[in-house]
Design a protein around this motif. Structure first.
Motif, PDB file in Angstrom:
ATOM      1  N   ALA A   1     -50.857   6.478   6.514  1.00 44.71           N
ATOM      2  CA  ALA A   1     -49.510   6.939   6.169  1.00 44.71           C
ATOM      3  C   ALA A   1     -49.244   6.768   4.682  1.00 44.71           C
ATOM      4  N   ALA A   2     -49.845   5.729   4.102  1.00 41.70           N
ATOM      5  CA  ALA A   2     -49.636   5.459   2.680  1.00 41.70           C
ATOM      6  C   ALA A   2     -50.278   6.495   1.770  1.00 41.70           C
ATOM      7  N   LEU A   3     -51.091   7.384   2.339  1.00 43.58           N
ATOM      8  CA  LEU A   3     -51.680   8.443   1.524  1.00 43.58           C
ATOM      9  C   LEU A   3     -50.600   9.340   0.923  1.00 43.58           C
ATOM     10  N   GLY A   4     -49.476   9.447   1.608  1.00 44.44           N
ATOM     11  CA  GLY A   4     -48.347  10.205   1.055  1.00 44.44           C
ATOM     12  C   GLY A   4     -48.504  11.702   1.080  1.00 44.44           C
ATOM     13  N   ASN A   5     -49.319  12.222   2.004  1.00 43.38           N
ATOM     14  CA  ASN A   5     -49.473  13.675   2.103  1.00 43.38           C
ATOM     15  C   ASN A   5     -48.214  14.323   2.671  1.00 43.38           C
ATOM     16  N   ASN A   6     -47.899  15.509   2.215  1.00 45.44           N
ATOM     17  CA  ASN A   6     -46.873  16.374   2.825  1.00 45.44           C
ATOM     18  C   ASN A   6     -45.534  15.662   3.011  1.00 45.44           C
ATOM     19  N   GLN A   7     -44.988  15.180   1.920  1.00 47.04           N
ATOM     20  CA  GLN A   7     -43.761  14.401   2.002  1.00 47.04           C
ATOM     21  C   GLN A   7     -42.559  15.226   2.471  1.00 47.04           C
ATOM     22  N   TRP A   8     -42.643  16.532   2.459  1.00 47.95           N
ATOM     23  CA  TRP A   8     -41.551  17.386   2.917  1.00 47.95           C
ATOM     24  C   TRP A   8     -41.488  17.456   4.439  1.00 47.95           C
TER      25      TRP A   8
ATOM     26  N   MET B   1     -51.628  13.235   7.878  1.00 46.30           N
ATOM     27  CA  MET B   1     -50.843  14.387   7.432  1.00 46.30           C
ATOM     28  C   MET B   1     -49.521  13.987   6.789  1.00 46.30           C
ATOM     29  N   GLY B   2     -49.077  12.745   7.018  1.00 46.98           N
ATOM     30  CA  GLY B   2     -47.857  12.322   6.339  1.00 46.98           C
ATOM     31  C   GLY B   2     -46.807  11.658   7.200  1.00 46.98           C
ATOM     32  N   LYS B   3     -47.115  11.380   8.454  1.00 42.01           N
ATOM     33  CA  LYS B   3     -46.146  10.685   9.299  1.00 42.01           C
ATOM     34  C   LYS B   3     -45.872   9.305   8.739  1.00 42.01           C
ATOM     35  N   ALA B   4     -44.617   8.859   8.842  1.00 46.75           N
ATOM     36  CA  ALA B   4     -44.227   7.560   8.308  1.00 46.75           C
ATOM     37  C   ALA B   4     -45.015   6.440   8.982  1.00 46.75           C
ATOM     38  N   ALA B   5     -45.263   5.376   8.221  1.00 48.26           N
ATOM     39  CA  ALA B   5     -46.012   4.235   8.741  1.00 48.26           C
ATOM     40  C   ALA B   5     -45.317   3.667   9.979  1.00 48.26           C
ATOM     41  N   PRO B   6     -46.079   3.385  11.032  1.00 46.86           N
ATOM     42  CA  PRO B   6     -45.455   2.940  12.276  1.00 46.86           C
ATOM     43  C   PRO B   6     -45.276   1.431  12.344  1.00 46.86           C
ATOM     44  N   THR B   7     -44.402   1.011  13.230  1.00 42.24           N
ATOM     45  CA  THR B   7     -44.357  -0.370  13.690  1.00 42.24           C
ATOM     46  C   THR B   7     -45.250  -0.461  14.919  1.00 42.24           C
ATOM     47  N   VAL B   8     -45.455  -1.651  15.438  1.00 41.84           N
ATOM     48  CA  VAL B   8     -46.238  -1.799  16.667  1.00 41.84           C
ATOM     49  C   VAL B   8     -45.569  -1.030  17.800  1.00 41.84           C
ATOM     50  N   ASP B   9     -44.248  -1.149  17.919  1.00 46.09           N
ATOM     51  CA  ASP B   9     -43.535  -0.451  18.985  1.00 46.09           C
ATOM     52  C   ASP B   9     -43.651   1.072  18.829  1.00 46.09           C
ATOM     53  N   GLY B  10     -43.587   1.544  17.585  1.00 50.36           N
ATOM     54  CA  GLY B  10     -43.721   2.977  17.351  1.00 50.36           C
ATOM     55  C   GLY B  10     -45.100   3.486  17.732  1.00 50.36           C
TER      56      GLY B  10
ATOM     57  N   PHE C   1     -55.270  -3.793  18.545  1.00 52.79           N
ATOM     58  CA  PHE C   1     -54.188  -2.815  18.458  1.00 52.79           C
ATOM     59  C   PHE C   1     -53.191  -3.170  17.373  1.00 52.79           C
ATOM     60  N   ASN C   2     -52.661  -4.402  17.442  1.00 57.13           N
ATOM     61  CA  ASN C   2     -51.549  -4.750  16.539  1.00 57.13           C
ATOM     62  C   ASN C   2     -51.993  -5.105  15.129  1.00 57.13           C
ATOM     63  N   THR C   3     -53.304  -5.203  14.915  1.00 54.90           N
ATOM     64  CA  THR C   3     -53.796  -5.490  13.566  1.00 54.90           C
ATOM     65  C   THR C   3     -54.689  -4.356  13.051  1.00 54.90           C
ATOM     66  N   SER C   4     -55.814  -4.144  13.730  1.00 53.77           N
ATOM     67  CA  SER C   4     -56.772  -3.146  13.242  1.00 53.77           C
ATOM     68  C   SER C   4     -56.205  -1.728  13.309  1.00 53.77           C
ATOM     69  N   LEU C   5     -55.746  -1.349  14.490  1.00 54.20           N
ATOM     70  CA  LEU C   5     -55.245   0.008  14.655  1.00 54.20           C
ATOM     71  C   LEU C   5     -53.961   0.233  13.874  1.00 54.20           C
ATOM     72  N   LEU C   6     -53.060  -0.727  13.940  1.00 56.35           N
ATOM     73  CA  LEU C   6     -51.802  -0.607  13.194  1.00 56.35           C
ATOM     74  C   LEU C   6     -52.076  -0.535  11.697  1.00 56.35           C
ATOM     75  N   GLY C   7     -53.002  -1.380  11.223  1.00 53.65           N
ATOM     76  CA  GLY C   7     -53.342  -1.362   9.800  1.00 53.65           C
ATOM     77  C   GLY C   7     -53.919  -0.031   9.364  1.00 53.65           C
ATOM     78  N   LEU C   8     -54.762   0.566  10.218  1.00 54.00           N
ATOM     79  CA  LEU C   8     -55.329   1.867   9.903  1.00 54.00           C
ATOM     80  C   LEU C   8     -54.223   2.919   9.781  1.00 54.00           C
ATOM     81  N   ALA C   9     -53.322   2.943  10.750  1.00 55.75           N
ATOM     82  CA  ALA C   9     -52.232   3.914  10.717  1.00 55.75           C
ATOM     83  C   ALA C   9     -51.371   3.738   9.475  1.00 55.75           C
ATOM     84  N   GLN C  10     -51.100   2.508   9.119  1.00 57.29           N
ATOM     85  CA  GLN C  10     -50.250   2.241   7.955  1.00 57.29           C
ATOM     86  C   GLN C  10     -50.947   2.658   6.664  1.00 57.29           C
ATOM     87  N   GLN C  11     -52.248   2.428   6.578  1.00 57.77           N
ATOM     88  CA  GLN C  11     -52.978   2.836   5.385  1.00 57.77           C
ATOM     89  C   GLN C  11     -53.043   4.363   5.260  1.00 57.77           C
TER      90      GLN C  11
END
Length: 848
Positions: free
Chosen positions: A779-786, A717-726, A767-777
């Motif tokens: 987030a990169a969709l850029g939906n709903n930037q507002w 939906m547009g949440k910013a790309a996370p870090t591992v801690d996030g 977690f820190n590679t597969s799942l994090l990479g999925l979340a980051q990709q």
């Protein structure tokens, strides 16, 4: 013709009025002026009770509504009030501080400003509504009802500041969506015991009209017993057979629900301590309702394929809300239509705030894309929420809305008449309130989300297929690497697979890969070496990118090299190819899902029961704010069962998403299942599941394996790309709930276990590679930037602190139900607090 008192009460909307004085005795008789100095005999003896306690509402500088329900002590909490037993009770109000008596029925102390007799009528199920006027502005009062020798619990309210007062600060909470049948009401207990508020806004879904519906079959705390409607109508199953779930139909049904919901001591405790300003949403009548029309699938269309209108049912819902909600409104019993009550209204809180509460159900038009829309695949009406109210193709929505606007303009002169949520009268009222307000802040009590919630299906599918290809690409590189002719050279293997993925033959790809690696080693041009060996420019481009990615990861070892190369091919070639060619992409065809995915290559509106489904009216409202330079407008919003924050723009389809006109702050439901949960259940095992959730299995010593579905919807939906801690912090609440389900006790043991698991996940490659990479990709969709904050998997409430310089909203998320066999609310209620800040003079929100 002369009306007797009962007829007068019926046709005046059953609201008596008392006028406070300043010098009345606590033990005196009827010493205030009242329109209902009841002629009924006073209740006597001890055989009475107040099963729903007391409540106050609509605080103004000089008035408030006080409410109770009194019944014979022998009746059950939700029993129907017996006829032929109408009596009078007393109401007393004092300005003396009785804080110590809250939660008890001890007699109030101090000088009273009201002591009056009020009628208790079975025709209104023994509910009592009295408007007290003549009060002092900005003053805290305490009140109590008395039936015979029995006293109600003590109630408290605070009047609004004078309209011309300079107010340094206001603090209020806003609540929504409190389904009795799922999760827990621990947040209510927390509010009553811990929050220091001037008042509470309730944005609707105070009750849920359905019992046993599919979305109400999750875990619920044991103290909330199963509801049994007195009458009810069965919801039909998907195959048209009669289901077990029922929806409220009669006045007895709706009254029953209010009585049961208000029977919870935690609900009572909030009402006893704070005045409510309430509005309804849909479930006070019918899910996703418009006017008097219903939208239940398989229960909602008549023989002509149109939504069924249930005027009588709508009227009973109106009456029950009126009877049980302490709101300063009137019910016109002489009006035989369904619009026999007006609940939109506004409030002044000094110079600081004007609060505008709107009704977004009673006047709204049918959903722009109706369930009756012809389905060419079946030859019948869609009769489904999917594609009409939810996950609606935007081009279909725009087409149908445009057609309705054109037709309405020609017929009525009002282009919005058939695509309106507010209706013209209320819309004009809203505009006038906003334009004429001299208050620093204009707060809009708004039931459904104003922000665009869109999804680019093409980008989502392209990302999904790219993600799904990574493991296959890695396997291909590994297999290629085993060829003795390559000598174990990862760079050659990766470059070769990249070229073949882009369409090169194996022979050309092999020669090009060797030539490119050789060129790199001898200082030549890698790309030129590839094209000279027969690659096209596109094939050479992805081959070079893959070579560079693998080379950069060389120091980390073979596996990271292969992983880096696979991701580069997936997102550097497969994703762009799907975005360009859509369902005709060779990768879509190879997936075997071409037919299933073909309809998703477009833009979607996720929820057209919200303002996204009334886009032209939203644009008109936002343009009104911008044109008239109306600033500091913030909506407090409910309905969607998640926390969201962002700007509402004049035209979300304009370049850059348009110009911000105001801010929208959306609160999660108190207990209702989250938006994420609904989307996850809907996605199920479909091809789109990966962009909604990620199943994560975690072995825990001495406990066993727990599985949580990690929320990917937020990133889609547009949440910013996370870090591992996030990402770790995001799953903490869900993980805590999963552990309690395994029997881990609350307290230090639970906290320590959660911390240990999170620490282990931080070093886990899944977690820190597969799942994090999925979340980051995603987030990169850029939906709903507002949208600046997204938490679609939460329960909780929001507290607003308002000063002339800024608005600070604290989103208070609660911990999950403790479902280890006890089914109780958590002892540690608040799980997370996120703060949204809006500075005066800006249409922007910051998150901390």
């Amino acid at each position: 013709m002369k009306l007797d008192r009962r007829q007068f009460l019926k046709y005046s909307g059953f609201l008596s009025v008392s006028v406070a004085t300043g010098s009345l005795s606590a033990c005196g008789g009827s010493s205030s002026v009242a329109s209902d100095q009841s002629e009924l005999p006073l209740a006597t003896g001890t055989g009475w009770k107040f099963p729903q306690s007391v409540a106050s509402g609509d605080p103004r500088p000089d008035s408030v509504i006080l409410w109770t329900r009194v019944t014979p002590a022998s009746l059950g909490v939700a029993a129907v009030a017996p006829t032929g037993n109408d009596v009078a009770i007393r109401l007393i109000v004092t300005a003396t501080d009785n804080t110590a008596l809250l939660g008890s029925n001890t007699a109030l102390t101090g000088t009273t400003v009201v002591d009056t007799r009020l009628s208790v009528l079975a025709s209104f199920d023994n509910t009592v509504r009295n408007k007290v006027t003549g009060l002092q502005a900005g003053q805290t009062y305490f009140y109590q009802f008395i039936a015979g020798d029995v006293r109600s619990n003590v109630g408290r309210f605070k009047t609004a500041p004078a309209s011309n007062a300079d107010v340094a600060q206001l603090q209020f909470a806003y609540l929504t969506c409190q389904d009795w049948s799922v999760n827990h009401w621990g947040a209510m207990d927390y509010i009553a015991k811990n929050e220091n508020l001037d008042f509470i806004i309730h944005l609707g879904d105070y009750i849920y009209e359905t019992v046993g519906a599919a979305f109400q079959t999750g875990n619920a705390e044991a103290r909330h017993t199963a509801l049994q409607l007195p009458d009810g109508t069965a919801l039909l199953n998907a195959d048209g057979t009669t289901g077990k779930a029922k929806y409220a139909t009669t006045l007895a049904d709706y009254r029953y629900l209010y009585k049961m919901y208000r029977s919870d001591p935690r609900q009572q405790a909030i009402h006893e301590r704070f005045a409510y300003i309430a509005i309804w949403d849909d479930h006070e009548f019918s899910d996703d309702a418009w006017k008097d029309a219903v939208t239940y699938e398989n229960n909602s269309l008549d023989s002509s394929g149109n939504n069924i209108h249930q005027t009588s049912r709508r009227r009973t819902a109106n009456q029950a809300w009126f009877e049980f909600m302490p709101a300063d409104v009137s019910l016109d019993a002489a009006n035989t239509g369904f619009q026999n009550i007006q609940i939109y209204r506004d409030f002044q809180f000094g110079k600081l705030m004007q609060l505008v509460m709107t009704d977004e159900r009673l006047y709204r038009s049918d959903h722009v894309v109706p369930e009756s829309l012809f389905n060419p695949a079946t030859g019948k009406a869609l009769n489904s929420s999917m594609g009409t109210r939810y996950v609606v193709p935007q081009d279909v929505f725009n087409l149908v809305e445009g057609q309705k606007i054109t037709a309405a303009t020609a017929m009525t002169g009002d282009p919005l008449s058939d695509v309106s949520m507010l209706g013209k009268t209320q819309r004009d009222w809203w505009k006038n309130k906003m334009q004429t307000s001299t208050n620093t802040w204009k707060i809009w009590g708004n039931e459904v989300c104003l922000m665009r919630m869109g999804l680019n299906g093409t980008d989502a599918i392209a990302t999904l297929l790219a993600l799904n290809s990574i493991s296959t690409l890695a396997t291909n590189i590994t297999t290629t690497l085993s060829n003795p002719a390559l000598g174990g050279n990862v760079l050659v293997a990766a470059t070769l697979v990249a070229a073949m993925t882009a369409g090169a033959s194996q022979a050309v790809a092999s020669g090009a890969a060797v030539a490119m690696v050789t060129a790199a080693a001898t200082g030549g041009n890698v790309a030129t070496a590839g094209t000279s060996a027969g690659l096209t420019a596109a094939q050479a481009g992805i081959a070079v990118a893959t070579f560079n990615a693998a080379k950069a990861a060389a120091a980390a070892g073979t596996a990271p090299q292969i992983g880096a190369a696979a991701q580069t091919i997936a997102f550097g070639y497969i994703k762009p190819d799907v975005q360009t060619n859509k369902q005709n992409s060779s990768f879509v065809i190879a997936s075997g899902q071409q037919a299933a995915l073909s309809s998703f290559f477009t833009k979607f509106l996720l929820n057209c029961d919200q303002w996204d489904g009334y886009n032209s009216e939203r644009k008109a409202l936002m343009q009104h704010l911008l044109t008239n330079k109306i600033s500091n407008v913030v909506s407090v919003t409910g309905d969607i069962h998640g926390f969201f924050a962002g700007t509402v723009n004049d035209d979300f389809d304009a370049a850059g998403g348009g110009t911000p006109a105001m801010v929208d702050l959306v609160s999660a439901g108190i207990s209702s299942d989250s938006f994420f949960t609904y989307m996850k259940d809907g996605a199920g095992s479909t091809g789109l599941a990966t962009i909604i959730f990620y199943p994560l299995s975690i072995p825990v010593p001495n406990i066993g394996t727990i599985t949580i579905n990690v929320n990917m919807l937020d990133y889609t939906m547009g949440k910013a790309a996370p870090t591992v801690d996030g990402l770790l912090e995001q799953i903490r609440v869900q993980l805590t709930g999963a552990l309690t389900a395994k029997g881990v006790p609350e307290g230090a043991t639970l906290t320590g276990t959660v911390q240990a698991i999170l620490a282990g996940l931080k070093t886990n490659s899944d977690f820190n590679t597969s799942l994090l990479g999925l979340a980051q990709q995603l987030a990169a969709l850029g939906n709903n930037q507002w949208m600046k904050y997204i938490n679609s998997d939460a329960q909780g409430y929001t507290v607003v602190t308002l000063t002339p310089g800024k608005l600070v909203a604290q989103f208070k998320q609660v911990n999950k139900l403790v479902n280890n066999g006890t089914m109780t609310a958590p002892t540690d209620v608040i799980a997370r607090i996120t703060t949204a800040t809006v500075n005066s003079g800006t249409s922007a929100v910051s998150i901390s």
